[in-house]
Design an enzyme around this catalytic site. Structure first.
Site: not given
Length: 550
Positions: A272, A463, A525
């Site tokens: 991320s 994601d 994710h």
């Protein structure tokens, strides 16, 4: 960042001056008229003109934001971060204390007889307090464990870490630093939710994870920047570059205490917003010639690294072009298409100037225009296949982790000094955003990394928020010597022997000139959460040197 911005502005002013060309005179030149007196412009006037142009440009960008998102100012909150309550533990409770001042005082002679610091970097303000954790006390894993704090005594900053030795060969296996993103989310979330030695169930009980990444590597889980997780400070960190100095100090002092690990391969991994962190942190380490950090590669999972290349792929991912059914209706998809040119123009302005005044408006406008429509649907932004349930982060397991890490017994066993734990500190998230860090072009550091170490970009393909389309796009657009061959390289299957003993294709990969991109099928994710076996498979392969060219 002010000095950097000023440097760019001064550079712009100098570059705007005319170039002088020296030409050979033609034969038998005609008589020349007397030249007009040349007016030499005051360089400071040029600088003022440059500031005026940039101010007007920033003003235009802010006008765009206010016209399109009129209530944005009412949603802004102060940038101050409340100080955490803490109780400092006496030195007698720590197993080891490493003083940065002692390390900074060490000098050695090189082959020519010249003296130099044994370890580079400003370390005198740092200490590292280390506690040996009894594995039987918490039952997370049977391996050797350490926890503790890096103290920046000059700035009242205290970063918490938790270290687990490899289950396999702790004196031969590599060491990995794991970083969660946010910005402002604890890496202990990644530890218990994704790739660490145990998970926490609804009974707030630890369960052994057979697919932990410490199966074949030792791992440091770090709560950073300050005021994340168990870390604390009276100060605030609001940009990635500032955080890099602290990480370098922690690793240096850690490997000073544990020399048995310093000779082993070291890697930085994260996901991320770690797409911002990792290029900066790795660059900070490689900047130093005399270091005890044996950095060999970096791994970024579902990261945000090059917004200019990644933001055009929010609409395709949300509207059915990323391998999964569309989440949005045609009107919303068209709205995102309409907003994209303005968004990209703002990001380009951020890239050109790298100031809060251009980068913050880009973040506000683009996130509202291109991420906002998806968020309004109630779907999970971390996995397009599911709805958002449980909490703001869409996973009820995170509540279990928070409850576990707030247990007094757990905090006491780890030597924790704060009164409470939270998985994500949204004040820090907001602070990074409002300082313009979100949109900055940290991908520009990657080419210099590739000249020295391999870089892996992997992405779970379900994601939305940092989707595989955007990550593939920025790696293929990256300007570095191997750009053309990487961009044209075909995707090849990633395979493993699954738990049923059958050969399974779990993703696809392309690699050239130290850069590798992986698409991991059927993962969101948090790729190791959705595909634990596949994640351990590619992590082990990567750490063992597959796809490495340096």
């Amino acid at each position: 960042m002010k000095s950097l911005v000023l440097g760019l502005l001064v550079g712009s002013a100098i570059a705007s001056g005319p170039l002088q060309h020296v030409l050979h005179a033609p034969p038998d030149p005609e008589p020349k008229p007397e030249p007009e007196p040349q007016v030499v412009k005051d360089p400071f006037e040029e600088l003022r003109d440059t500031f005026d142009r940039l101010r007007n440009k920033a003003g235009d960008i802010w006008d765009d934001v206010m016209d399109n998102i009129p209530n944005i100012m009412s949603n802004m909150r102060p940038l101050t971060i409340p100080a955490k309550k803490f109780t400092r533990r006496p030195d007698s409770e720590w197993t080891h204390i490493v003083r940065g001042a002692d390390l900074e005082a060490l000098w050695v002679d090189d082959e020519s007889g010249y003296k130099h610091r044994k370890i580079d970097g400003k370390l005198s303000q740092y200490d590292l307090r280390i506690k040996a954790v009894d594995p039987s006390d918490l039952g997370i894993d049977k391996v050797k464990q350490y926890s503790g704090y890096l103290d920046d005594n000059a700035n009242d900053k205290h970063l918490f870490f938790w270290f687990f030795e490899s289950r396999n060969d702790p004196f031969g296996d590599p060491v990995v630093l794991w970083l969660n993103g946010g910005p402002g989310c604890s890496s202990l979330t990644g530890m218990f939710f994704e790739l660490g030695p145990a998970s926490i169930d609804e009974n707030i009980t630890a369960n052994y994870n057979p697919y932990s990444w410490n199966s074949n590597s030792s791992i440091i889980f770090l709560d950073q920047p300050v005021n994340v997780g168990y870390s604390y400070s009276s100060q605030a960190v609001s940009d990635t570059v500032t955080a890099a100095k602290d990480v370098y100090a922690l690793l240096t002092l850690f490997f000073t205490q544990f020399r048995q690990y310093s000779a082993q391969d070291f890697h930085i991994a994260g996901e991320s917003y770690a797409g911002h962190y990792i290029p900066v942190f790795a660059s900070e380490i490689l900047h130093h010639n005399n270091t005890n950090i044996n950095l060999q590669s970096v791994l970024i999972g579902n990261g945000l690294t090059d917004p200019l290349s990644q933001y055009p792929f929010y609409r395709p991912m949300a509207c059915g072009d990323g391998g999964y059914p569309s989440v949005l209706d045609s009107q919303s998809c068209q709205s995102m298409d309409n907003a994209l040119p303005r968004c990209l123009s703002m990001i380009k302005s951020c890239y050109d100037i790298e100031s809060t005044f251009t980068c913050l408006p880009a973040s506000i406008y683009c996130n509202n225009a291109l991420i906002g429509p998806y968020q309004k649907t109630g779907r999970n932004p971390y996995d397009v296949r599911t709805n958002c349930t449980g909490n703001d982060l869409c996973y009820p397991q995170l509540n279990y982790i928070t409850e576990y890490l707030n247990k007094p017994h757990v905090m006491r066993s780890l030597g924790v000094e704060v009164d409470s734990y939270e998985s994500c500190n949204m004040d820090i998230n907001r602070n990074f955003l409002f300082h313009g860090d979100w949109m900055k072009p940290y991908h520009r550091l990657v080419p210099s990394l590739l000249a020295r170490i391999p870089v892996l970009i992997y992405a779970g393909d379900a994601d939305f928020i940092c989707n595989w389309l955007g990550n593939k796009a920025w790696t293929e657009a990256l300007e570095y010597p191997g750009h053309a061959k990487f961009a044209e390289a075909p995707m090849e299957n990633l395979t493993m022997i699954n738990s049923q003993g059958k050969n399974e294709v779990f993703g696809e990969v392309k690699s050239h000139s130290n850069l590798t991109f992986m698409r991991i099928f059927k993962a969101g994710h948090m790729t190791p959460f959705d595909s634990p076996q596949a994640s351990l498979e590619f992590a082990n392969s990567w750490l063992s040197g597959e796809w490495s060219e340096v």
